[in-house]
Motif scaffolding. Structure first.
Motif, PDB file in Angstrom:
ATOM      1  N   GLY A 118       0.810  -1.215   0.000  1.00  0.00           N
ATOM      2  CA  GLY A 118       0.000   0.000   0.000  1.00  0.00           C
ATOM      3  C   GLY A 118       0.846   1.269   0.000  1.00  0.00           C
ATOM      4  O   GLY A 118       0.326   2.373  -0.074  1.00  0.00           O
ATOM      5  N   LEU A 133       6.560   3.140  -6.906  1.00  0.00           N
ATOM      6  CA  LEU A 133       7.584   4.000  -6.308  1.00  0.00           C
ATOM      7  C   LEU A 133       7.281   4.296  -4.834  1.00  0.00           C
ATOM      8  O   LEU A 133       8.202   4.410  -4.020  1.00  0.00           O
ATOM      9  N   LEU A 134       6.003   4.407  -4.500  1.00  0.00           N
ATOM     10  CA  LEU A 134       5.649   4.595  -3.088  1.00  0.00           C
ATOM     11  C   LEU A 134       5.956   3.321  -2.294  1.00  0.00           C
ATOM     12  O   LEU A 134       6.438   3.385  -1.158  1.00  0.00           O
ATOM     13  N   LYS A 169       9.616   3.221  -1.596  1.00  0.00           N
ATOM     14  CA  LYS A 169       9.992   4.085  -0.470  1.00  0.00           C
ATOM     15  C   LYS A 169       9.693   3.371   0.853  1.00  0.00           C
ATOM     16  O   LYS A 169      10.500   3.396   1.791  1.00  0.00           O
ATOM     17  N   TYR A 217      12.278   0.773   1.603  1.00  0.00           N
ATOM     18  CA  TYR A 217      13.532   1.325   2.121  1.00  0.00           C
ATOM     19  C   TYR A 217      13.395   1.733   3.590  1.00  0.00           C
ATOM     20  O   TYR A 217      14.354   1.666   4.353  1.00  0.00           O
ATOM     21  N   ASP A 258      16.089   0.233   5.990  1.00  0.00           N
ATOM     22  CA  ASP A 258      17.021   1.073   6.746  1.00  0.00           C
ATOM     23  C   ASP A 258      17.180   0.574   8.186  1.00  0.00           C
ATOM     24  O   ASP A 258      18.259   0.678   8.773  1.00  0.00           O
ATOM     25  N   ASN A 277      17.103   4.628 -12.905  1.00  0.00           N
ATOM     26  CA  ASN A 277      16.607   4.784 -11.530  1.00  0.00           C
ATOM     27  C   ASN A 277      15.562   3.726 -11.195  1.00  0.00           C
ATOM     28  O   ASN A 277      15.580   3.147 -10.108  1.00  0.00           O
ATOM     29  N   ILE A 281      15.750   0.805  -8.312  1.00  0.00           N
ATOM     30  CA  ILE A 281      14.715   0.669  -7.275  1.00  0.00           C
ATOM     31  C   ILE A 281      14.185  -0.764  -7.232  1.00  0.00           C
ATOM     32  O   ILE A 281      14.028  -1.364  -6.160  1.00  0.00           O
TER      33      ILE A 281
END
Ligand code: B12
Ligand code: SF4
Lengths: 248, 212
Positions: free
Chosen positions: B13, B63-64, B67, B70, B74, B106, B110
């Protein structure tokens, strides 16, 4: 005549639908078949709006045009060119020609880089798309300035059309950037050319504006370069030329 | 629903805050970082890749989700390193010298990261020497090159030749991508594979690493 322009960034702001379409989001024209698209489409729309607003804050659009004769233009077509092309067919019949270059500046590209570095990929990608469209709209703004100049100098007839071409497209080799830059000198608006004929800032557009009777632009896309071309942008360009009035 | 399934679904999501929170919870509950990575984050990203391939979701959704991936990664990375868990593999990637088109590169980076691989992204306008030096320095198994211009495609051959010179050829897999390229061109310059998109790149790299 050679002229440099600053352009208001708002005048080059793309429409939200344009940005979404380029990102493949329907409403938009994308191909998603899922029934629960609506919330994701809305989320994408909000991102696009945010990207457009960032674009308007960061973009510093500038442009220039420089008129030249068909004889002076001819050597710019030559480098490495293979076969025939629409431009080669059209330019000898043109009433007027002008080289042009526009850029939306480096800050937008820097921001895109920072957003990617911060893992904000969706917004970075949206802003990249918005800035690419912004550069195209800046090119349209320069075309409009040249049109005004043609009108003011009595060279615009009701049947006149203006079409733009860029090195790297439609059979005009990207290597033509070099002689184009040598003559146009876009360094004055902050654009440099690298060893592979790419411009820096990235979000820049260069090319030639061709003005002439609309008839001269009615070509069939059956040139060597048209084989395997999927973009087929010439069709829309010819159609919009037919639709517009030369004296608008 | 168990924690890792919830983690995977939050990632799908694109909810980065929720993914970070659930990753913390999973660690606090005593789960080891490796299953959190495999069954939570990578599992979620695999679904995202498949749904994108099937045109069920859009690029911003991918792309969301990346993110969000990551955000979890992290938190796990230092623990994985401490536990001596090897990453899925290491890929050096970049857009070749002279070329500034980097959107495709890019996206591929990803997707590769989303598949649990370590990606060293050299950016754009990358000289052959930098590709090879980075591969040596980081002990990469794969070098990925992107080119969007006909004038910059030949730089890929220079990278292949430099790999031969430095004895990396055959040891490091060389993959290429970008709109003007083809499998035929990849063969002609001596690259190992041409990939038409990020999902395809993940499949190919995983095959090379024997993790497919
Ligand atoms: C977007 C774009 C731009 C953007 C670039 C933004 C950016 N940050 O990169 C902008 C608008 C700035 C731009 C500018 C120009 N561009 Co341009 N651009 C494109 C365009 C339309 C799409 C490229 C793209 O991003 N596609 C989307 C991504 C997702 O797809 P992709 O790059 O193919 O990547 C996917 C796969 O190929 C693969 N892949 C890609 N790389 C890699 C690497 C690895 C390792 C792997 C495994 C896979 C892989 O996976 C990716 C993900 O799915 C192409 C046309 C096209 N159809 O490709 C022209 C194109 C590349 N541009 C072209 C040209 C000529 C220019 C200009 C020089 C035009 C001009 N005169 O002004 C300018 C140069 C500007 C400059 N600064 O000099 C030409 C090049 C022609 C040639 N002879 O080489 C093209 C082909 C257009 C055309 N003629 O049809 N451009
Ligand atoms: S078919 Fe493609 S290459 Fe040919 S003129 Fe149209 S846009 Fe240009």
């Amino acid at each position: 005549m050679r002229a440099l322009f600053d352009i208001a960034s708002d005048d080059t702001a793309p429409q939200v639908e344009q940005v979404l379409q380029a990102q493949g989001v329907p409403g938009g024209g994308g191909r998603s078949r899922s029934p629960d698209d609506a919330p994701r489409r809305e989320r994408a729309r909000q991102l696009a709006l945010q990207a457009i607003s960032l674009y308007c804050e960061q973009a510093v659009p500038r442009g220039l045009f420089d008129e030249l004769t068909a004889d002076a233009f001819e050597p710019l077509l030559r480098p490495g060119e293979i076969g025939d092309s629409p431009l080669r067919q059209i330019y000898p019949d043109a009433g007027a020609l002008a080289l042009y270059a526009v850029t939306v500046g480096e800050p937008v590209s820097e921001l895109i880089g920072r957003l990617f570095d911060a893992d904000d990929f969706a917004l970075a990608s949206m802003l990249d798309t918005a800035a690419s469209h912004g550069a195209e709209l800046a090119a349209q703004a320069i075309k409009a300035r040249w049109r005004e100049h043609l009108l003011a100098t009595g060279r615009l007839q009701p049947t006149t059309g203006i079409m733009e071409f860029s090195p790297g497209y439609c059979g005009w080799e990207v290597t033509a950037q070099q002689p184009l830059f040598a003559r146009l000198r876009p360094a004055e608006i902050g654009i440099a050319l690298n060893s592979s004929f790419l411009m820096q800032p990235l979000k820049s557009v260069s090319g030639v504006l061709v003005a002439g009777d609309k008839e001269i632009f009615m070509f069939d896309p059956e040139f060597e370069c048209c084989r395997g071309c999927q973009a087929r942008t010439c069709v829309d360009r010819i159609n919009s030329l037919v639709a517009e009035s030369g004296l608008d | 629903m168990d924690l890792l399934t919830r983690l995977s679904e939050s990632l799908q999501g694109g909810d980065a805050d929720q993914v970070a929170e659930l990753t913390r919870q999973a660690l606090a509950a005593g789960l080891a970082p490796k299953p959190i990575l495999d069954q939570g984050l990578i599992a979620g990203m695999t679904v995202v890749g498949d749904r994108f391939k099937a045109h069920e979701i859009f690029l911003p959704d991918v792309l969301l989700a990346a993110k969000a991936m990551y955000a979890g990664l992290d938190l796990l990375r230092p623990l994985l390193a401490k536990a001596g868990v090897a990453t899925g593999g290491r890929v050096v990637i970049g857009t070749v010298r002279g070329d500034l088109h980097d959107i495709g590169k890019n996206l591929v980076a990803i997707m590769l990261r989303g598949a649990g691989l370590e990606v060293i992204d050299l950016g754009k306008d990358v000289a052959p020497e930098r590709f090879v030096a980075a591969a040596q320095e980081h002990g990469a198994q794969v070098i990925g090159m992107s080119a969007l211009l006909t004038t910059t495609m030949p730089v890929m051959r220079q990278v292949v030749d430099l790999c031969r010179e430095r004895g990396l050829y055959g040891k490091v897999k060389l993959i290429v991508g970008g709109a003007p390229l083809s499998a035929e061109y990849a063969r002609e310059i001596g690259a190992d594979a041409y990939c038409f998109d990020g999902v395809n790149a993940v499949d190919v790299v995983k095959r090379y690493l024997g993790t497919a």
